[in-house]
Design a protein around this motif. Structure first.
Motif, PDB file in Angstrom:
ATOM      1  N   GLU A   1      69.807  23.685  -8.393  1.00 26.70           N
ATOM      2  CA  GLU A   1      69.478  22.284  -8.685  1.00 26.70           C
ATOM      3  C   GLU A   1      68.099  22.201  -9.328  1.00 26.70           C
ATOM      4  O   GLU A   1      67.277  23.107  -9.174  1.00 26.70           O
TER       5      GLU A   1
ATOM      6  N   ASN B   1      66.652  26.681  -6.275  1.00 22.37           N
ATOM      7  CA  ASN B   1      66.213  25.284  -6.173  1.00 22.37           C
ATOM      8  C   ASN B   1      64.922  25.175  -6.970  1.00 22.37           C
ATOM      9  O   ASN B   1      63.938  25.854  -6.660  1.00 22.37           O
TER      10      ASN B   1
ATOM     11  N   LYS C   1      65.078  19.331  -9.437  1.00 24.77           N
ATOM     12  CA  LYS C   1      64.562  18.011  -9.089  1.00 24.77           C
ATOM     13  C   LYS C   1      63.205  17.824  -9.747  1.00 24.77           C
ATOM     14  O   LYS C   1      62.586  18.790 -10.207  1.00 24.77           O
TER      15      LYS C   1
END
Ligand code: IMP
Ligand code: MG
Length: 180
Positions: A122, A94, A124
């Motif tokens: 991911e 992440n 972000k």
């Protein structure tokens, strides 16, 4: 408040309150998980230093990237060169990209694309400031501190010709002043 050359847009208390709020949101979203926080140098270093100390209950590791856009114009060309890359693989991780400000969005779009190709779980984006009126790419931030008008700002990590990064407030640079 006017200080001659600068107009204060965000004071230290407003900044602190917003960083705490962002830290709490990130702590909730990543509770019990691992998170690699990636700061985009140099602008993000002060915001990131404050932000990571407001993230609780998350196993945080950190790394940095440095990029430069071709050309010295304040209007990004969209062509970005990686000057310093991450030290480790991000496969399966992440990742939270931390930026000082999203202007046209071209820098972050390029970095995000580059990171996505490395197989993370991911990626972000958390940006302290956002100038939505100047967006030229589709990049969307997951966490935004403040949306601001289309003004050139300095302080809290943001510079004008490498100056003023250490100012604790975010100020609008008066274009008519002679910045020494
Ligand atoms: P973008 O690719 O146009 O989104 O450019 C973002 C980068 O431009 C930021 O990371 C900053 O380094 C710089 N930048 C954009 N607006 C400002 C500003 O108002 N003050 C200082 N730097 C800025
Ligand atoms: Mg920057």
């Amino acid at each position: 408040m006017h200080t001659g050359e600068f107009e204060v847009l965000l004071g230290t208390e407003e900044i602190q309150a917003k960083v705490k709020e962002l830290g709490e949101a990130i702590s909730r979203d990543y509770a019990g998980k691992e998170l690699l926080v990636v700061g985009v140098l140099k602008g993000a270093f002060i915001f990131m230093a404050d932000l990571v100390r407001e993230i609780k209950g998350v196993r945080v590791t950190m790394d940095f990237m440095d990029v430069s856009s071709y050309g010295l114009s304040t209007l990004s060309s969209g062509e970005v060169r990686i000057m310093k890359d991450l030290e480790c693989s991000i496969e399966g991780l992440n990742v939270l990209l931390v930026e000082d400000i999203i202007d046209t969005g071209l820098t972050l779009a390029y970095i995000k694309e580059s990171l996505m190709r490395r197989g993370p779980k991911e990626v972000k984006i958390c940006s302290f400031l956002d100038k939505p009126s100047r967006r030229r790419s589709e990049v969307a931030a997951d966490y935004i501190g403040y949306s601001i008008p289309d003004e050139f700002v300095v302080g809290y990590g943001l510079d004008y010709a490498e100056k003023y990064r250490n100012y604790p407030m975010v100020c609008i640079l008066d274009p008519s002043a002679n910045h020494k």
